[in-house]
Write an enzyme that holds these catalytic residues in place. Structure first.
Site, PDB file in Angstrom:
ATOM      1  N   ASP A 107       0.754  -1.200  -0.033  1.00 21.89           N
ATOM      2  CA  ASP A 107       0.111  -0.013  -0.083  1.00 21.89           C
ATOM      3  C   ASP A 107       0.780   1.220  -0.078  1.00 21.89           C
ATOM      4  OD1 ASP A 107      -2.532   1.203  -0.186  1.00 21.89           O
ATOM      5  OD2 ASP A 107      -3.325  -0.026   1.477  1.00 21.89           O
ATOM      6  N   ASP A 162     -10.038   2.929  -3.792  1.00 17.50           N
ATOM      7  CA  ASP A 162     -10.748   1.820  -3.422  1.00 17.50           C
ATOM      8  C   ASP A 162     -12.136   1.650  -4.089  1.00 17.50           C
ATOM      9  OD1 ASP A 162      -8.555   1.520  -1.920  1.00 17.50           O
ATOM     10  OD2 ASP A 162      -9.100   1.833   0.076  1.00 17.50           O
TER      11      ASP A 162
END
Length: 342
Positions: A107, A162
């Site tokens: 990430d 997302d």
């Protein structure tokens, strides 16, 4: 080891999903303690993984599956509840390898302000030094157009931020991902984020559209629902072998949106054995006829074509010349494999 993770592994096997290609059990954020040990190693959260990650990996491997884990190219992960790997890349890569990790989601939160194209290759080199094959999933949310450089760094790269479990979020991620279709190929894939199928925010037909777009786009098929409690209806979607076979076709060419008029669109991409995968989609609120023309999908104009309906699981009796048309209700789709036969 964590009970939920072992039960997920068990469920992948017992449901037959593992035989369809769902091989990875992936652990996301919050799996580690906030502080490293005295030697700087990541430590599995004792309350969640009392036996450690190595024991869990051994169990997952014993089921014929692979295990994935999560870290971040920052000082902390996105939750801020565990350390990131920035400045600890080599130590963490050795740790992951020693545990038997097969997949790393990496990430982009809480970093030092430097660009991902600076920070991500450090982990790439660290994993190579660790000398264990680990699939590297880059998750920098598409900010720096990772499709343009990701193939030199990882095995997949998020092209979007997302996803959420609703129609608008899903189709917008599909659109953002499609822009980079030309950059996907075997060994390096565009990733529009995980599947929301089964989480309850869309209708069955919308989930079929979702799964169909991800499959024809050669996106990683990462189940986001709880496979331990999946319904028969959802299993029929995520377990559709014919659609999965399109996703896993060895040619590895991501489909493109070859025509769009108003709320309807045609997606198409080549498959092995001179076949073409075609997806007709109605994104609007009214019923429309949607047509795939041969000259849009790289089939010679005069060809006679046999059509296989991948959701009805039947080869259509009619033979098509020049085009194929289907009438679609709102938020529905039709997916075919077309094969010239004359």
């Amino acid at each position: 080891m964590r009970l939920e993770s072992t039960l997920t592994a068990d469920a992948l096997v017992s449901t037959g999903l593992s035989k369809l290609g769902y091989k990875y059990v992936n652990i996301d954020d919050c799996w580690a303690e906030l502080n490293r040990d005295s030697k700087g190693h990541l430590v599995a959260k004792r309350s969640t993984f009392p036996s450690g990650i190595k024991a869990l990996a051994d169990y997952v491997h014993s089921k014929g599956l692979k295990i994935g884990i999560y870290s971040d190219a920052g000082y902390y992960t996105c939750s801020k509840k565990m350390p990131g790997s920035l400045g600890h890349e080599q130590k963490d890569a050795y740790t992951f390898a020693s545990w038997g990790i097969d997949y790393l989601k990496y990430d982009n939160c809480n970093n030092d302000g430097s660009k991902p194209i600076v920070r991500y290759p450090v982990m790439t080199r660290a994993l190579m030094n660790a000398r264990r094959p680990i699939f590297l999933s880059l998750c920098e949310w598409g900010d720096m157009h990772p499709a343009l450089w990701g193939s030199q760094v990882g095995n997949s790269w998020r092209t979007t931020n997302d996803i959420a479990d609703n129609w608008d979020s899903m189709v917008s991620r599909a659109d953002m991902n499609e822009i980079y279709a030309i950059h996907a190929r075997p060994g390096g894939w565009n990733d529009p984020d995980m599947l929301e199928v089964g989480n309850g925010g869309m209708t069955k037909n919308e989930y079929i559209v979702h799964f169909s777009i991800w499959a024809i786009s050669k996106a990683p098929l990462l189940i986001g629902c709880d496979v331990r409690h999946v319904t028969k209806e959802i299993m029929e979607i995520i377990g559709n072998k014919e659609v999965i076979d399109v996703n896993q076709d060895p040619l590895g060419v991501q489909a493109k949106k070859v025509r769009q008029e108003g709320d309807w669109e045609v997606w198409a991409g080549p498959l092995t054995h001179y076949r073409v995968a075609v997806l007709l989609v109605n994104r609007g609120g009214y019923t429309y006829p949607v047509t795939a023309h041969w000259d849009d999908i790289d089939i010679p104009q005069g060809s006679v074509v046999q059509a296989r309906d991948l959701w009805e699981h039947k080869t259509l009796n009619h033979k098509y010349v020049g085009k194929l048309t289907a009438t679609l209700e709102p938020h529905t789709s039709k997916m075919y494999i077309l094969k010239p036969i004359a």
